[in-house]
Design a protein around this motif. Sequence first.
Motif, PDB file in Angstrom:
ATOM      1  N   TRP A 104       0.879  -1.149  -0.003  1.00  0.00           N
ATOM      2  CA  TRP A 104       0.076  -0.155   0.050  1.00  0.00           C
ATOM      3  C   TRP A 104       0.829   1.318  -0.039  1.00  0.00           C
ATOM      4  O   TRP A 104       0.344   2.264  -0.065  1.00  0.00           O
ATOM      5  N   VAL A 105       2.145   1.062   0.162  1.00  0.00           N
ATOM      6  CA  VAL A 105       2.988   2.146  -0.099  1.00  0.00           C
ATOM      7  C   VAL A 105       3.409   2.323  -1.686  1.00  0.00           C
ATOM      8  O   VAL A 105       4.023   1.361  -2.142  1.00  0.00           O
ATOM      9  N   PRO A 106       3.020   3.018  -2.357  1.00  0.00           N
ATOM     10  CA  PRO A 106       2.878   3.036  -3.740  1.00  0.00           C
ATOM     11  C   PRO A 106       4.229   3.086  -4.238  1.00  0.00           C
ATOM     12  O   PRO A 106       4.679   2.282  -5.422  1.00  0.00           O
ATOM     13  N   SER A 107       5.229   3.777  -3.811  1.00  0.00           N
ATOM     14  CA  SER A 107       6.430   3.604  -4.604  1.00  0.00           C
ATOM     15  C   SER A 107       7.105   2.386  -4.517  1.00  0.00           C
ATOM     16  O   SER A 107       8.035   2.095  -5.232  1.00  0.00           O
ATOM     17  N   ALA A 108       6.895   1.723  -3.667  1.00  0.00           N
ATOM     18  CA  ALA A 108       7.341   0.175  -3.506  1.00  0.00           C
ATOM     19  C   ALA A 108       7.081  -0.782  -4.501  1.00  0.00           C
ATOM     20  O   ALA A 108       7.498  -1.532  -5.045  1.00  0.00           O
ATOM     21  N   ASN A 109       5.979  -0.269  -5.487  1.00  0.00           N
ATOM     22  CA  ASN A 109       5.444  -0.961  -6.600  1.00  0.00           C
ATOM     23  C   ASN A 109       6.117  -0.807  -7.804  1.00  0.00           C
ATOM     24  O   ASN A 109       5.663  -1.254  -8.851  1.00  0.00           O
ATOM     25  N   GLN A 110       6.997   0.477  -7.737  1.00  0.00           N
ATOM     26  CA  GLN A 110       7.479   1.177  -9.055  1.00  0.00           C
ATOM     27  C   GLN A 110       8.428   0.240  -9.509  1.00  0.00           C
ATOM     28  O   GLN A 110       9.124  -0.277  -8.801  1.00  0.00           O
ATOM     29  N   ALA A 111       8.351  -0.029 -10.567  1.00  0.00           N
ATOM     30  CA  ALA A 111       9.594  -0.775 -11.351  1.00  0.00           C
ATOM     31  C   ALA A 111      11.040  -0.068 -11.024  1.00  0.00           C
ATOM     32  O   ALA A 111      11.092   1.185 -11.054  1.00  0.00           O
ATOM     33  N   GLY A 112      12.103  -0.802 -10.864  1.00  0.00           N
ATOM     34  CA  GLY A 112      13.227  -0.194 -10.441  1.00  0.00           C
ATOM     35  C   GLY A 112      13.680   0.156  -9.022  1.00  0.00           C
ATOM     36  O   GLY A 112      14.609   0.658  -8.803  1.00  0.00           O
ATOM     37  N   THR A 113      12.648   0.366  -8.321  1.00  0.00           N
ATOM     38  CA  THR A 113      12.910   0.510  -6.865  1.00  0.00           C
ATOM     39  C   THR A 113      13.939  -0.532  -6.267  1.00  0.00           C
ATOM     40  O   THR A 113      13.576  -1.631  -6.446  1.00  0.00           O
ATOM     41  N   ASP A 114      14.667  -0.121  -5.290  1.00  0.00           N
ATOM     42  CA  ASP A 114      15.607  -0.888  -4.704  1.00  0.00           C
ATOM     43  C   ASP A 114      14.704  -1.552  -3.638  1.00  0.00           C
ATOM     44  O   ASP A 114      15.231  -2.787  -3.083  1.00  0.00           O
ATOM     45  N   PHE A 115      13.436  -1.139  -3.148  1.00  0.00           N
ATOM     46  CA  PHE A 115      12.891  -1.457  -2.148  1.00  0.00           C
ATOM     47  C   PHE A 115      11.502  -1.914  -2.041  1.00  0.00           C
ATOM     48  O   PHE A 115      10.366  -1.222  -1.542  1.00  0.00           O
ATOM     49  N   PRO A 116      11.207  -2.718  -3.037  1.00  0.00           N
ATOM     50  CA  PRO A 116       9.765  -3.308  -3.089  1.00  0.00           C
ATOM     51  C   PRO A 116       9.636  -4.212  -1.687  1.00  0.00           C
ATOM     52  O   PRO A 116      10.224  -4.302  -0.773  1.00  0.00           O
ATOM     53  N   ILE A 117       8.364  -4.757  -1.608  1.00  0.00           N
ATOM     54  CA  ILE A 117       7.731  -5.307  -0.222  1.00  0.00           C
ATOM     55  C   ILE A 117       8.680  -6.707  -0.183  1.00  0.00           C
ATOM     56  O   ILE A 117       8.592  -7.229   0.819  1.00  0.00           O
ATOM     57  N   GLN A 118       9.369  -7.305  -1.459  1.00  0.00           N
ATOM     58  CA  GLN A 118       9.945  -8.354  -1.188  1.00  0.00           C
ATOM     59  C   GLN A 118      11.348  -8.363  -0.693  1.00  0.00           C
ATOM     60  O   GLN A 118      12.153  -9.179  -0.456  1.00  0.00           O
ATOM     61  N   ASN A 119      11.696  -6.951  -0.399  1.00  0.00           N
ATOM     62  CA  ASN A 119      13.132  -6.777   0.041  1.00  0.00           C
ATOM     63  C   ASN A 119      12.966  -6.622   1.732  1.00  0.00           C
ATOM     64  O   ASN A 119      13.502  -7.573   2.409  1.00  0.00           O
ATOM     65  N   LEU A 120      12.509  -5.508   2.023  1.00  0.00           N
ATOM     66  CA  LEU A 120      12.412  -5.138   3.573  1.00  0.00           C
ATOM     67  C   LEU A 120      13.793  -5.060   4.499  1.00  0.00           C
ATOM     68  O   LEU A 120      14.040  -5.778   5.329  1.00  0.00           O
ATOM     69  N   PRO A 121      14.482  -4.348   3.856  1.00  0.00           N
ATOM     70  CA  PRO A 121      15.787  -4.344   4.652  1.00  0.00           C
ATOM     71  C   PRO A 121      15.972  -3.367   5.795  1.00  0.00           C
ATOM     72  O   PRO A 121      15.047  -2.471   5.841  1.00  0.00           O
ATOM     73  N   PHE A 122      16.912  -3.496   6.734  1.00  0.00           N
ATOM     74  CA  PHE A 122      16.961  -2.845   7.991  1.00  0.00           C
ATOM     75  C   PHE A 122      17.768  -1.701   8.056  1.00  0.00           C
ATOM     76  O   PHE A 122      19.182  -2.333   7.746  1.00  0.00           O
ATOM     77  N   GLY A 123      17.637  -0.724   8.770  1.00  0.00           N
ATOM     78  CA  GLY A 123      18.526   0.311   9.011  1.00  0.00           C
ATOM     79  C   GLY A 123      18.327   1.062  10.037  1.00  0.00           C
ATOM     80  O   GLY A 123      17.538   0.985  10.793  1.00  0.00           O
ATOM     81  N   VAL A 124      19.231   2.108  10.568  1.00  0.00           N
ATOM     82  CA  VAL A 124      18.920   2.833  11.839  1.00  0.00           C
ATOM     83  C   VAL A 124      18.963   4.310  11.373  1.00  0.00           C
ATOM     84  O   VAL A 124      19.975   4.700  10.666  1.00  0.00           O
ATOM     85  N   PHE A 125      18.069   5.102  11.760  1.00  0.00           N
ATOM     86  CA  PHE A 125      17.842   6.560  11.122  1.00  0.00           C
ATOM     87  C   PHE A 125      17.092   7.449  12.090  1.00  0.00           C
ATOM     88  O   PHE A 125      16.776   7.003  13.136  1.00  0.00           O
TER      89      PHE A 125
END
Lengths: 445, 445
Positions: free
Chosen positions: B19-40
């Motif tokens: 439901w985050v639209p940009s996650a469905n755009q072609a070429g994104t590093d971070f689609p819902i299949q990725n889900l990497p962790f960071g500290v921000f």
Amino acid sequence: MSPVQQRLNETHDAALRSWVPSANQAGTDFPIQNLPFGVFRRAGSAEQFRIGVAIGDQILDLGAAGEAGAFAALPQEIRDAVAGSSLNALMALGEASWSALRMALSRALREGSADEAKLKGALVERSHAEYTLPARIGDYTDFYTSIHHATAVGKLFRPDEPLLPNYKWVPIGYHGRASSIAVSGQQFRRPVGQTRPPGTDAPVFGPCKRLDYELEIGIFMGTANTLGEPVAIGQSEQAVFGLCLLNDWSARDLQAWEYQPLGPFLAKNFASTISPWVVTLEALAPYRTGWTRDFADPQPLPYLDSPQLRESGAFEVQLEVLIQSAAMRNNGTPPKRVSLSNFRDSYWTVSQLVTHHTVNGCNLQPGDLLGSGTQSGPDAAEAGSLLELTAGGKQTIELADGETRKFLEDGDTVVMRGWAEAAGRPRIGFGEVSGTVLPARPTEG
Amino acid sequence: MSPVQQRLNETHDAALRSWVPSANQAGTDFPIQNLPFGVFRRAGSAEQFRIGVAIGDQILDLGAAGEAGAFAALPQEIRDAVAGSSLNALMALGEASWSALRMALSRALREGSADEAKLKGALVERSHAEYTLPARIGDYTDFYTSIHHATAVGKLFRPDEPLLPNYKWVPIGYHGRASSIAVSGQQFRRPVGQTRPPGTDAPVFGPCKRLDYELEIGIFMGTANTLGEPVAIGQSEQAVFGLCLLNDWSARDLQAWEYQPLGPFLAKNFASTISPWVVTLEALAPYRTGWTRDFADPQPLPYLDSPQLRESGAFEVQLEVLIQSAAMRNNGTPPKRVSLSNFRDSYWTVSQLVTHHTVNGCNLQPGDLLGSGTQSGPDAAEAGSLLELTAGGKQTIELADGETRKFLEDGDTVVMRGWAEAAGRPRIGFGEVSGTVLPARPTEG
């Protein structure tokens, strides 16, 4: 006279005596002129570890001493730092705080102190204590400061070029493993790994056959430098909290096969053992001597040179290694001395190590540990490793009861001791670091 | 089908949309299949750093999400771990917890999730974020896993013996410096130090003239092993939390003079930069491939061998290096690609590195970082350092607008990107790691 010099004179007065009687006995490592720091609790208890100061055969529990109202005149940040369970916070406070605390301890522990009644309840017998690492060690760096060791080992690894062309210019160092450093009493399994038997092409897998110790001084960093900001040689000793004893266990056969081109790795990172007590540079101040090497061979680069090196760059610290086999332990034979050397023979000094380490901007942090490298002296009997004492396993050394060694055997305990002496002054000691070799884990090859 | 396999299938379903639209755009590093962790935290704010998960052009703030009632079905220990300000506690929980959290995140972020309303307020735009290190790094070890890199560099340092006899047997590694590792965006001064100009005997002191980058994968350890207890090859990947990008900046002229006999030291420890996002091994599971080297040249020793190596030991991760000079930045020219390689060409795999590192009993801890070593591929254009691309400075490479490079100049920014692709699956990316060279501090020689 500067306040620092005044404090030094007062805390090092050879006539000072403590109300802790054992601190006044000849031969103790821990007279009132020493006051080294460690982290301890009662052995076998589930108590929190806490900071202590060794005095004679006792430990002054600084947390309990603070609660009893000692140190009330010290700044809050020092009182908070000594109430913790590692030395890192105290290390971060810097030289003026360390010196103020040392002065307060010296006054509180000397004969006639008004604090005696308050502090008696904060003493724990050393024989009832167990220790943990005095500080959380962020990064561990090991140097290679004995030219005698470098030459002797170089002869074994590279007969054609024992001392490499950079040695007399660069304080050679490399990064070690912090996670496997433990306090005196460490027992560890003989490491397994790859070695290549002489005359073969393919390596074999199995227990190390050439297990060795390395006699080193450990240097605990105090104040940090910011990433990108070097520590000039004139300021570098002020960043050092103190020194301890370090046994950098080494698997020589693993090392010979793995170390090219990036240096030792599994040959060193299975265990390193340090003494529980950290002796401050202020405690060691009267036991300094000039840099012992020939200043013109070669003249050091300017960033590594200072007048202080020539006056008092080195430390007069005697270093002893002893071995006790399992059989010796079983029949009550004490550990047998196998070498005696002196930290003053180091080719590079502590201040040069700190400055060199940071000259490229690398940041050192409170609690970081620097190893001096194996401290071998100019004579063969002053060699700080079995590799040197046995000429790479070609000769044997004698223990007791007819036992001999080329390298360490299972059950062997290695003990290292260190102390400083100077005319007209009490001896101050480092205590000891000991560690024991357990048999290797069974392997399937 | 095992629960792990079921979860993998569900979270990697290529049809999943967020439901985050940009996650469905072609070429994104971070689609819902990725889900990497960071500290921000929000850039420029004084907020506490907190754990986030990248999704499209947004970050899900796990602390805020937890407070909003997401993850209520997860065990308390996971909810506590993700509410912290570093990944260490989560890393320590182990594979089952990481997998359960990933499943919860996938379900919460997918289209149709009942949590959408709750979580919208926990999103922060990635363009508004700043990062810190994802974990407190206890120890940092750097390996040397690209045989192409080892051979090319060996030719420059040792023309007579480029690939040493141990290379094909031992996963060569050495300890690095943890304190000087920073997150993407790091700016550091060109290091100064000793170098020996060709044909001279004495070294000179001054700024590094051969400053380089190294393109690496960083491997974040999850669960710890006890000192003395090796991790068998069949269990070693379960101890790994995830991978990131790592730039191991290198001063080649300092390195050439200092590295014998104990390995690189000041040539490497002035700065190392990692990407803010850690991509979990579960996210990378569909992008695995068999070990690419010839299994018989030589047959690895048994402790380093497993059927899994042959099936899926390697990672298909494209790795790109780009450079942007100060002039390019000033006139709006984007960074220029200088190489593209693939982590699958690594001679040693992640599982072999973990097992080798612990085979002697060395203990790895949650948050420890292993570097893969420079990832160069078989073709010259796949070289992961300037040292290789310019044949040790004998050739130049072209940037834009007529600028060329042998080594890095002041003001240069190096950008590294990584991503995984597989037929019928969305691309998942690592984001990027970038760092910039500042002029050296003035020196007095």
